[in-house]
Design an enzyme around this catalytic site. Structure first.
Site, short mmCIF file in Angstrom:
data_model
loop_
_atom_site.label_atom_id
_atom_site.label_comp_id
_atom_site.label_asym_id
_atom_site.label_seq_id
_atom_site.Cartn_x
_atom_site.Cartn_y
_atom_site.Cartn_z
N ASP A 14 -30.53 28.95 -13.98
CA ASP A 14 -30.70 28.80 -12.54
C ASP A 14 -29.71 27.69 -12.13
O ASP A 14 -29.28 26.89 -12.96
CB ASP A 14 -32.15 28.39 -12.28
CG ASP A 14 -32.38 27.98 -10.85
OD1 ASP A 14 -32.05 28.76 -9.96
OD2 ASP A 14 -32.88 26.86 -10.63
N ASP A 16 -29.57 25.54 -8.70
CA ASP A 16 -30.14 24.35 -8.04
C ASP A 16 -31.32 23.81 -8.81
O ASP A 16 -32.27 24.52 -9.09
CB ASP A 16 -30.60 24.71 -6.62
CG ASP A 16 -29.43 24.95 -5.70
OD1 ASP A 16 -28.36 24.36 -5.95
OD2 ASP A 16 -29.58 25.72 -4.74
P1 B16 Z 1 -29.14 29.83 0.22
P2 B16 Z 1 -31.61 28.43 -7.03
C1 B16 Z 1 -32.15 28.43 -4.39
O1 B16 Z 1 -31.25 28.23 -5.45
C2 B16 Z 1 -32.67 27.09 -3.87
O2 B16 Z 1 -33.44 26.44 -4.86
C3 B16 Z 1 -33.56 27.36 -2.66
O3 B16 Z 1 -34.03 26.13 -2.15
C4 B16 Z 1 -32.76 28.11 -1.58
O4 B16 Z 1 -33.58 28.43 -0.47
C5 B16 Z 1 -32.21 29.40 -2.20
O5 B16 Z 1 -31.43 29.08 -3.34
C6 B16 Z 1 -31.37 30.19 -1.21
O6 B16 Z 1 -30.22 29.45 -0.90
O7 B16 Z 1 -29.76 29.55 1.56
O8 B16 Z 1 -27.97 28.95 -0.11
O9 B16 Z 1 -28.80 31.31 0.04
O10 B16 Z 1 -32.60 27.36 -7.37
O11 B16 Z 1 -32.16 29.83 -7.22
O12 B16 Z 1 -30.26 28.23 -7.67
MG MG Z 2 -33.75 26.16 -8.92
#
Ligand code: B16
Ligand code: MG
Length: 227
Positions: A14, A16
């Site tokens: 993953d 983030d």
């Molecule tokens: P976006 P991951 C996720 O990333 C984030 O943890 C989450 O907080 C966010 O809402 C989601 O991506 C969508 O992100 O708005 O940039 O498309 O943890 O799956 O890498």
């Molecule tokens: Mg994450």
């Protein structure tokens, strides 16, 4: 009958909360939108948004404001777009310094052993994050919010990452910091490393990326082979 051990061919991360942290940027962008709309929003609600899509995140923010109705679709999507514009603006500040401690060393160690590295992220901004931090150089394939129809806990993003890496899911390990992501990894048929205790259900848990190393991943792999 010989009991052949399956090789571990790839580790799928993953993004983030595992390789980088964008929590603060998401928080600022959501907070500005929430303030504009008169919605209550704090760090605790922000925490609940880990690993879930942009749209599900805004739905969760509205759910935390029971007195305020969800707006019609077009307005709702305009609000998501406005948050994302601010988030993308904030992401321009990202540099290699935003890579989480231990992430580079781990990716390099996997490369050195010929184990492929993938990313499975819910974020549609994953390519920008990988580019800004320079992490893209150490990642063999990326599946993100642009490549899948169903978000975590659906296994799709991990399965697409394995496919892009040209390895079978049964030869992969997944690493996640969110419970929904751990479920997605398991449903993809992979053992799961959890980063942080909020990522409930992992086969092995470490407190942070800096505590994870190739030996822990190999040990998990071996224990699954025996079990
Ligand atoms: P976006 P991951 C996720 O990333 C984030 O943890 C989450 O907080 C966010 O809402 C989601 O991506 C969508 O992100 O708005 O940039 O498309 O943890 O799956 O890498
Ligand atoms: Mg994450």
């Amino acid at each position: 009958m010989t009991n052949e051990l399956k090789p571990m061919k790839a580790v799928i991360f993953d993004l983030d909360g595992v390789l980088v942290t964008t929590d603060g940027f998401h928080y600022r962008a959501w907070k500005e939108l929430a303030d504009e709309l008169g919605l209550a929003f704090d760090e605790e609600v922000n925490h609940q948004l880990r690993g879930i899509s942009r749209e599900d995140s805004l739905r969760a923010i509205y759910r935390n404001n029971p007195g305020i109705q969800l707006p019609p679709d077009d307005v709702f999507h305009a609000q998501c777009t406005s948050k994302n514009a601010r988030y993308v603006e904030l992401l321009q500040q990202m540099t290699p310094a935003d890579i989480l401690p231990g992430a580079l060393e781990l990716l390099e160690a996997l490369r050195a052993e010929g184990i492929k590295t993938g990313v499975a992220s819910a974020s549609k901004n994953a390519p920008l994050v990988l580019e800004r931090t320079g992490l893209g150089k150490l990642i063999d394939a990326v599946a993100d919010g642009n490549s899948v129809a169903r978000g975590k806990p659906d296994p799709e993003v991990f399965l697409v990452a394995a496919q892009k890496l040209e390895v079978m899911p049964e030869n992969c390990v997944g690493v996640e910091d969110a419970a929904t992501g751990i479920e997605a990894i398991h449903r993809a048929g992979m053992p799961a490393v959890a980063i942080g205790k909020q990522a409930v259900g992992g086969d092995v848990t470490v407190n942070k990326t800096a505590e994870l190393n190739i030996a822990i991943i190999k040990e998990l792999w071996m224990s699954k082979q025996k079990g």
